[in-house]
Design a protein around this motif. Structure first.
Motif, PDB file in Angstrom:
ATOM      1  N   GLU A   4     -39.284 -21.916  25.271  1.00 38.08           N
ATOM      2  CA  GLU A   4     -39.881 -22.187  26.576  1.00 38.08           C
ATOM      3  C   GLU A   4     -38.945 -21.648  27.653  1.00 38.08           C
ATOM      4  O   GLU A   4     -37.732 -21.867  27.602  1.00 38.08           O
ATOM      5  CB  GLU A   4     -40.088 -23.688  26.769  1.00 38.08           C
ATOM      6  N   LEU A   5     -39.494 -20.943  28.613  1.00 37.50           N
ATOM      7  CA  LEU A   5     -38.707 -20.398  29.722  1.00 37.50           C
ATOM      8  C   LEU A   5     -38.887 -21.313  30.919  1.00 37.50           C
ATOM      9  O   LEU A   5     -40.005 -21.537  31.381  1.00 37.50           O
ATOM     10  CB  LEU A   5     -39.162 -18.979  30.057  1.00 37.50           C
ATOM     11  N   ILE A   6     -37.775 -21.857  31.405  1.00 37.09           N
ATOM     12  CA  ILE A   6     -37.820 -22.806  32.517  1.00 37.09           C
ATOM     13  C   ILE A   6     -37.016 -22.240  33.689  1.00 37.09           C
ATOM     14  O   ILE A   6     -35.833 -21.923  33.534  1.00 37.09           O
ATOM     15  CB  ILE A   6     -37.246 -24.178  32.096  1.00 37.09           C
ATOM     16  N   ARG A   7     -37.639 -22.140  34.826  1.00 33.23           N
ATOM     17  CA  ARG A   7     -36.984 -21.632  36.023  1.00 33.23           C
ATOM     18  C   ARG A   7     -36.388 -22.786  36.822  1.00 33.23           C
ATOM     19  O   ARG A   7     -37.070 -23.767  37.109  1.00 33.23           O
ATOM     20  CB  ARG A   7     -37.995 -20.871  36.885  1.00 33.23           C
ATOM     21  N   LEU A   8     -35.092 -22.673  37.127  1.00 31.43           N
ATOM     22  CA  LEU A   8     -34.417 -23.674  37.949  1.00 31.43           C
ATOM     23  C   LEU A   8     -33.569 -22.972  39.002  1.00 31.43           C
ATOM     24  O   LEU A   8     -33.055 -21.872  38.774  1.00 31.43           O
ATOM     25  CB  LEU A   8     -33.522 -24.584  37.096  1.00 31.43           C
ATOM     26  N   TYR A   9     -33.398 -23.645  40.129  1.00 30.42           N
ATOM     27  CA  TYR A   9     -32.575 -23.100  41.208  1.00 30.42           C
ATOM     28  C   TYR A   9     -31.270 -23.886  41.281  1.00 30.42           C
ATOM     29  O   TYR A   9     -31.290 -25.119  41.426  1.00 30.42           O
ATOM     30  CB  TYR A   9     -33.329 -23.172  42.534  1.00 30.42           C
ATOM     31  N   PRO A  10     -30.122 -23.193  41.163  1.00 31.24           N
ATOM     32  CA  PRO A  10     -28.832 -23.897  41.128  1.00 31.24           C
ATOM     33  C   PRO A  10     -28.578 -24.783  42.342  1.00 31.24           C
ATOM     34  O   PRO A  10     -27.912 -25.818  42.228  1.00 31.24           O
ATOM     35  CB  PRO A  10     -27.810 -22.752  41.060  1.00 31.24           C
ATOM     36  N   GLU A  11     -29.120 -24.401  43.496  1.00 26.01           N
ATOM     37  CA  GLU A  11     -28.862 -25.179  44.702  1.00 26.01           C
ATOM     38  C   GLU A  11     -29.485 -26.572  44.618  1.00 26.01           C
ATOM     39  O   GLU A  11     -28.947 -27.534  45.163  1.00 26.01           O
ATOM     40  CB  GLU A  11     -29.417 -24.462  45.947  1.00 26.01           C
ATOM     41  N   ASN A  12     -30.628 -26.676  43.948  1.00 27.98           N
ATOM     42  CA  ASN A  12     -31.334 -27.955  43.883  1.00 27.98           C
ATOM     43  C   ASN A  12     -32.229 -27.990  42.648  1.00 27.98           C
ATOM     44  O   ASN A  12     -33.450 -27.867  42.747  1.00 27.98           O
ATOM     45  CB  ASN A  12     -32.167 -28.166  45.151  1.00 27.98           C
ATOM     46  N   PRO A  13     -31.640 -28.167  41.458  1.00 24.66           N
ATOM     47  CA  PRO A  13     -32.453 -28.172  40.230  1.00 24.66           C
ATOM     48  C   PRO A  13     -33.499 -29.290  40.258  1.00 24.66           C
ATOM     49  O   PRO A  13     -33.200 -30.415  40.652  1.00 24.66           O
ATOM     50  CB  PRO A  13     -31.420 -28.405  39.119  1.00 24.66           C
ATOM     51  N   ILE A 173     -35.164 -23.456  24.374  1.00 26.74           N
ATOM     52  CA  ILE A 173     -35.365 -23.366  25.816  1.00 26.74           C
ATOM     53  C   ILE A 173     -34.400 -22.329  26.387  1.00 26.74           C
ATOM     54  O   ILE A 173     -33.216 -22.304  26.020  1.00 26.74           O
ATOM     55  CB  ILE A 173     -35.112 -24.727  26.518  1.00 26.74           C
ATOM     56  N   ILE A 174     -34.902 -21.488  27.259  1.00 31.43           N
ATOM     57  CA  ILE A 174     -34.052 -20.576  28.027  1.00 31.43           C
ATOM     58  C   ILE A 174     -34.276 -20.901  29.497  1.00 31.43           C
ATOM     59  O   ILE A 174     -35.408 -20.906  29.977  1.00 31.43           O
ATOM     60  CB  ILE A 174     -34.379 -19.102  27.736  1.00 31.43           C
ATOM     61  N   ILE A 175     -33.192 -21.196  30.173  1.00 36.66           N
ATOM     62  CA  ILE A 175     -33.269 -21.550  31.585  1.00 36.66           C
ATOM     63  C   ILE A 175     -32.983 -20.310  32.422  1.00 36.66           C
ATOM     64  O   ILE A 175     -31.921 -19.689  32.301  1.00 36.66           O
ATOM     65  CB  ILE A 175     -32.263 -22.663  31.931  1.00 36.66           C
ATOM     66  N   ASP A 176     -33.931 -19.958  33.246  1.00 35.72           N
ATOM     67  CA  ASP A 176     -33.758 -18.849  34.169  1.00 35.72           C
ATOM     68  C   ASP A 176     -33.199 -19.413  35.460  1.00 35.72           C
ATOM     69  O   ASP A 176     -33.915 -20.018  36.257  1.00 35.72           O
ATOM     70  CB  ASP A 176     -35.106 -18.162  34.408  1.00 35.72           C
TER      71      ASP A 176
END
Length: 208
Positions: A4-13, A173-176
């Protein structure tokens, strides 16, 4: 089954996604995630089967693998090392979170699968909210080992899409978290009671 590819933003996961990832880790998942250096592959350090799987993906024997793990903050580090001398603690406060791996004598809290042969452990607190929030939600550190080839800089370590192409059928899981760095962490050995540079990487050694 493809990861599963999950997109997260480092500033505010996004908390909902962090909870989803932590639950998967508790069930033995292996994930690829961004740090403040290169992308890492890891799992819950308390899950021996998952640690074995990480080592198989890396192509190394578990008892010879150079595995480090990520803690949430400095107070967590104290659980997994026998002692932190005052001069070392002062450096930790200056350096962390940051692109450093500190080598410590392992305490009894470190699973044997991680420390049995070496009796030393590498501990990171990266300056990236994604892995730190995962660790905080999970309640345990996560294994961190680079997906970078040690002999050459390979593009897939920085581009999440290329990471997915290479590892999408190997992990859960791969976190983008956006493009990663292609320079590994600076490794610092604390075993003598002072700090010695083992490998100079992204971290600035002038803080020592």
């Amino acid at each position: 089954m493809a990861a599963e590819l999950i997109r997260l933003y480092p500033e505010n996961p996004e908390p909902r996604k962090i909870i989803q990832i932590a639950e998967a880790l508790r069930d033995g998942a292996v994930i690829i995630y961004p740090t403040d250096t290169v992308y890492g592959i890891g799992c819950d350090i308390m899950n021996a089967k998952a640690v074995d799987r990480v080592c198989r993906i890396k192509g190394v024997k578990t008892n010879k693998a150079q595995l480090s793990f990520i803690c949430y903050d400095i107070s967590d580090i104290a659980q997994y090392t026998r002692s932190i001398p005052t001069p070392v603690f002062k450096v930790l406060k200056k350096a962390l979170p940051g692109p450093y791996t500190f080598l410590f004598p392992a305490s009894t809290q470190v699973p044997k699968i991680i420390s049995a042969k070496k009796k030393m452990v590498g501990i990171r607190i990266p300056d990236n909210n994604i892995p730190r929030d995962i660790v905080r939600e999970l309640g345990n550190p996560i294994v961190t080992t680079s997906i970078r080839d040690e002999d050459e800089v390979i593009e897939y370590t920085t581009d999440p899409e290329l990471i997915y192409e290479k590892f999408g059928n190997l992990v859960d899981i791969i976190i983008d978290g956006g493009y990663g760095n292609n320079v590994a962490s600076t490794i610092l050995d604390t075993s003598s009671g002072s700090i010695e540079v083992v490998r100079e990487g992204l971290g600035d050694i002038s803080i020592l």
